[in-house]
Scaffold this motif. Structure first.
Motif, short mmCIF file in Angstrom:
data_model
loop_
_atom_site.label_atom_id
_atom_site.label_comp_id
_atom_site.label_asym_id
_atom_site.label_seq_id
_atom_site.Cartn_x
_atom_site.Cartn_y
_atom_site.Cartn_z
N GLY A 1 0.87 -1.16 0.00
CA GLY A 1 0.00 0.00 0.00
C GLY A 1 0.91 1.21 0.00
O GLY A 1 1.84 1.29 0.80
N SER B 1 -0.24 4.62 -0.31
CA SER B 1 -1.05 5.83 -0.26
C SER B 1 -0.27 7.03 0.27
O SER B 1 -0.38 8.13 -0.27
CB SER B 1 -2.29 5.61 0.61
OG SER B 1 -3.07 4.56 0.09
N PRO C 1 -5.29 9.91 2.74
CA PRO C 1 -5.06 8.47 2.61
C PRO C 1 -5.95 7.71 3.61
O PRO C 1 -6.17 8.19 4.72
CB PRO C 1 -3.58 8.29 2.94
CG PRO C 1 -3.06 9.59 3.40
CD PRO C 1 -4.12 10.63 3.21
N THR D 1 -6.75 3.75 5.14
CA THR D 1 -6.28 2.37 5.20
C THR D 1 -7.29 1.36 4.67
O THR D 1 -6.91 0.36 4.08
CB THR D 1 -5.88 1.98 6.64
OG1 THR D 1 -6.99 2.21 7.51
CG2 THR D 1 -4.69 2.78 7.11
N GLU E 1 -7.06 1.61 0.97
CA GLU E 1 -5.77 1.05 0.57
C GLU E 1 -5.81 -0.48 0.57
O GLU E 1 -5.29 -1.13 -0.33
CB GLU E 1 -4.67 1.56 1.49
CG GLU E 1 -3.28 1.14 1.05
CD GLU E 1 -2.21 1.75 1.92
OE1 GLU E 1 -1.79 1.07 2.89
OE2 GLU E 1 -1.81 2.90 1.64
N GLN E 2 -6.46 -1.05 1.58
CA GLN E 2 -6.58 -2.51 1.64
C GLN E 2 -7.40 -3.03 0.46
O GLN E 2 -7.05 -4.05 -0.14
CB GLN E 2 -7.22 -2.94 2.96
CG GLN E 2 -7.36 -4.44 3.11
CD GLN E 2 -6.04 -5.19 2.98
OE1 GLN E 2 -5.02 -4.74 3.48
NE2 GLN E 2 -6.05 -6.31 2.29
N GLY F 1 -7.04 5.23 -1.51
CA GLY F 1 -6.08 4.19 -1.18
C GLY F 1 -5.40 3.76 -2.47
O GLY F 1 -6.06 3.52 -3.48
N ALA G 1 -2.34 1.11 -4.12
CA ALA G 1 -1.48 -0.05 -3.86
C ALA G 1 -1.02 -0.65 -5.17
O ALA G 1 -1.60 -0.40 -6.23
CB ALA G 1 -2.25 -1.10 -3.05
N LEU H 1 -6.06 2.13 -7.58
CA LEU H 1 -6.37 3.32 -6.80
C LEU H 1 -7.87 3.29 -6.53
O LEU H 1 -8.67 3.19 -7.46
CB LEU H 1 -6.03 4.60 -7.60
CG LEU H 1 -6.52 5.92 -7.01
CD1 LEU H 1 -5.77 6.26 -5.72
CD2 LEU H 1 -6.33 7.06 -8.03
#
Length: 166
Positions: A41, A43, A64, A66, A69-70, A145, A147, A162
């Motif tokens: 990740g 971000s 950002p 999480t 992002e996950q 997020g 990655a 994204l």
């Protein structure tokens, strides 16, 4: 039954099981996938770039997130494992289903990419694509997020995702 008949049946069962196991092994050879490489990740490293992009359009920066992002890392990993770009997973999961499964609610969008380029080039490519640019400049979004996952055979090749949300 006598002992010899029981022993014969047990041997037949054993041979049948061994034959089925061998067939399963042969069939599995055609579906073996190459393990994917590292993923991350990223971000926090994209915050400045996205802020600059949005500021040029008079929009506030994105924070950002999480959870997003996950979700992005999950999709990047799926694409790397299949060696193709896709907004679906092949397990019948479209973008909306994936967001729901990741606990993401509200308006969302996703940009994906595949290539041998760094993060700066990634955003340049997306800014020169109407749909991707529209997603990044959507005033309804406040979080994101980002990655990537590297291809298992070619570490220079990355699959990017994204995810943008409210």
């Amino acid at each position: 039954m006598s002992i010899s008949t029981t022993a014969l049946l047990n041997r037949r069962t054993l041979f049948k099981a061994a034959g089925l196991a061998a067939l399963a092994g042969i069939a599995a050879c055609s579906t073996v996938t190459v393990p994917t490489g590292e993923g991350a990740g990223v971000s926090s490293s994209a915050t400045s770039t996205l802020s600059t992009i949005r500021a040029s359009a008079g929009l506030p920066a994105l924070a950002p997130d999480t959870q997003l992002e996950q979700a992005a890392l999950q999709q990047a990993g799926y694409m790397a494992s299949r060696e193709r770009m896709s907004h679906t997973t092949g397990w019948g999961k479209d973008f909306a289903s994936r967001m729901k499964d990741n606990g993401v609610r509200g308006a969302t969008a996703e940009n994906i990419a595949e290539g041998r380029f760094d993060q700066q080039k990634l955003f340049d490519i997306w800014m020169h694509s109407d749909g991707h640019r529209r997603n990044m400049l959507d005033p309804d979004f406040s979080r994101f997020g980002l990655a990537y996952v590297r291809d298992g055979r070619d570490p220079a090749l990355r699959y990017w995702a994204l995810v943008l949300g409210r």
